[in-house]
Design a protein around this motif. Structure first.
Motif, short mmCIF file in Angstrom:
data_model
loop_
_atom_site.label_atom_id
_atom_site.label_comp_id
_atom_site.label_asym_id
_atom_site.label_seq_id
_atom_site.Cartn_x
_atom_site.Cartn_y
_atom_site.Cartn_z
N PRO A 1 1.93 -39.25 2.31
CA PRO A 1 1.82 -37.81 2.56
C PRO A 1 2.30 -37.42 3.96
N VAL A 2 3.04 -36.33 4.01
CA VAL A 2 3.54 -35.77 5.26
C VAL A 2 2.54 -34.74 5.77
N VAL A 3 2.17 -34.84 7.02
CA VAL A 3 1.36 -33.82 7.68
C VAL A 3 2.20 -33.32 8.85
N SER A 4 2.63 -32.07 8.76
CA SER A 4 3.64 -31.59 9.71
C SER A 4 3.23 -30.30 10.40
N ALA A 5 3.45 -30.27 11.70
CA ALA A 5 3.28 -29.06 12.51
C ALA A 5 4.09 -29.31 13.79
N GLY A 6 4.02 -28.40 14.71
CA GLY A 6 4.60 -28.68 16.02
C GLY A 6 5.98 -28.13 16.26
N GLN B 1 -0.48 -30.90 21.48
CA GLN B 1 -1.71 -30.59 20.75
C GLN B 1 -1.64 -31.16 19.33
N VAL B 2 -0.48 -31.10 18.72
CA VAL B 2 -0.31 -31.66 17.38
C VAL B 2 -0.54 -33.16 17.40
N ALA B 3 0.05 -33.84 18.38
CA ALA B 3 -0.13 -35.29 18.47
C ALA B 3 -1.60 -35.64 18.71
N GLN B 4 -2.27 -34.83 19.52
CA GLN B 4 -3.68 -35.09 19.83
C GLN B 4 -4.57 -34.94 18.61
N VAL B 5 -4.36 -33.86 17.84
CA VAL B 5 -5.25 -33.56 16.72
C VAL B 5 -4.82 -34.28 15.44
N ALA C 1 -7.98 -25.67 16.85
CA ALA C 1 -8.83 -25.30 15.72
C ALA C 1 -8.00 -25.16 14.45
N TYR C 2 -6.86 -24.53 14.59
CA TYR C 2 -5.96 -24.39 13.44
C TYR C 2 -5.51 -25.75 12.93
N LEU C 3 -5.15 -26.65 13.84
CA LEU C 3 -4.70 -27.98 13.44
C LEU C 3 -5.81 -28.78 12.78
#
Length: 435
Positions: free
Chosen positions: A257-262, A269-273, A235-237
């Motif tokens: 644009p960079v979208v970064s988490a993980g 989960q990051v790769a999935q969302v 949900a956060y992602l």
């Protein structure tokens, strides 16, 4: 494109002399270079306890495993270098294809620049005018150098702009800034879409900054791998992805644009969302750091490639271990050993007794069972066990550790061994850290 580094500077670490400041090495080695020490192929038995070691095959396996996993799942990797603060290990990650190295503050950036790392993400707000001026100088002096910083409030953007506009000229390279998105109960980061969008607008309207994407840390949102926790992360992602989508008209035309988490706990989960955003022109970047050493505690239990994998690919393996010596047996069933909080991590679980080193040349390594470390003092540890004669004063044990991020920072020089399961492993490298 993979970031680069100064290979000569990293190689020169082998010419540094070891000294009394390197607690992993005995006095017999002081005054010699790292290369000279390694030339003699010392063994674990030549080193004192307490000790932290790294496993050469374990490190190689983990670096290759996550690099391959990222390539197969269409995401980039900017490993968090604050885990190890070891340029030699950063080099191995960059050699394996890492897009950048992530760091946490200006000091760590200084280490990265000393070793020529060409692209760095600072997963934090940098608002010190002194640090911002130095970064501006680095950007001006090296056209190949790239740095991205974070901001989670309009006030942060105002401070960035004020410090830079007073120092750089109108033709200076703009500083790339990612809008940090947070979540309830998390750490930093804009707590709602309206705030995040206002931050993005402030960056886009500034004269010395450039909106470069969005970022956040889902590890501060959950602390477990149950389905409820994973859905909280997802949900956060999704919120983070929505903020990025809302910036479509704010990005410059030439910006990818960079979208970064993980981190190392929820990268699947990051790769999935977020992974699908790569198909719309974004660069999705993971920042996992602890994976390089993995562990026998927290990450063993929560990693997507740990003991209970949640994704495809090889499992990560523990590549760090502690070595301790029994120094006292003051009560039945209690042994005191020579390592404590100054030597071994304890914040995400206490060390786990694993092996008893041979007491003589005729004995093999023995697996330990029924023993528990119950407490660490500053320089002592408490180990409880059942039965008489299970341990004697002088015994040397290998222990499993939990949380690499608070293991590396206790050691300025870390021996790397060829086989942590061997009777007497060979030291094949010495890794220098900078904390």
């Amino acid at each position: 494109m993979t970031a680069s580094y100064d290979a000569a500077a990293v190689a020169a670490l082998s010419e540094r002399q070891v000294s009394w400041q390197d607690k992993a090495l005995p006095p017999a080695f002081w005054g010699r270079t790292v290369a000279d020490v390694l030339a003699d192929k010392p063994r674990l038995s030549n080193l004192p306890t307490p000790l932290l070691t790294l496993s050469a095959p374990g490190l190689q396996h983990n670096v290759a495993t996550l690099a391959r996993w990222c390539a197969e799942h269409g995401v980039e990797l900017a490993p968090h270098g604050k885990t190890t603060m070891a340029p030699a290990l950063w080099a191995s990650q960059l050699d394996a294809g890492a897009w950048a190295i992530t760091l946490a503050n200006g000091f760590q950036l200084g280490v990265a620049r000393t070793y020529g790392v060409s692209r760095v993400m600072i997963a934090n707000s940098v608002i010190s005018p002194l640090q911002l001026r130095w970064i501006a100088d680095e950007l001006a002096a090296d056209e190949a150098f790239e740095v991205l910083v974070w901001a989670d409030s309009v006030r942060t953007v105002e401070l960035l702009e004020a410090a830079r506009s007073e120092y750089v000229g109108p033709g200076a390279r703009r500083l790339d800034v990612l809008v940090e998105v947070g979540g309830a109960g998390g750490r930093t980061g804009a707590r709602d879409a309206a705030t995040a969008h206002a931050v993005g607008e402030a960056i886009a309207q500034s004269s010395t900054l450039r909106l470069a994407g969005v970022a956040g840390y889902e590890g501060a949102i959950a602390h477990g791998a149950d389905e409820a926790g994973l859905e909280h992360v997802r949900a956060y992602l999704r919120d983070l992805a929505a903020v990025h989508s809302g910036f479509e008209d704010l990005y410059d035309a030439d910006v990818v644009p960079v979208v970064s988490a993980g981190g190392s706990a929820y990268f699947e989960q990051v790769a999935q969302v977020l992974g699908p955003l790569g198909e719309t022109g974004a660069r999705v970047v993971l920042r996992s750091g602890a994976y390089i050493a993995h562990d026998d505690g927290y990450y063993r239990d929560v990693s997507p490639l740990g003991a209970t994998p949640r994704t495809d690919g090889d499992r990560l393996v523990p590549a760090m271990h502690g070595w301790i010596r029994i120094t006292s047996q003051p009560e039945p069933g209690l042994a005191i050993f020579d390592a404590g909080k100054r030597d071994l991590p304890f914040d995400e679980g206490l060390p786990e007794p694993q092996l008893l080193r041979p007491r003589s040349a005729e004995e093999p390594v023995r697996t330990l069972e029924g023993m528990t470390v119950t407490k660490l003092n500053d320089q002592h540890g408490f180990l409880h066990f059942e039965g008489d004669g299970a341990l004697v004063i002088g015994d040397e044990l290998r222990v499993g550790l939990s949380h690499p991020c608070t293991a590396f920072d206790k050691w300025g020089l870390i021996p790397v061994i060829d086989d942590p399961d061997a009777d007497d492993p060979v030291v094949v490298d010495l890794v220098r850290t900078f904390f």
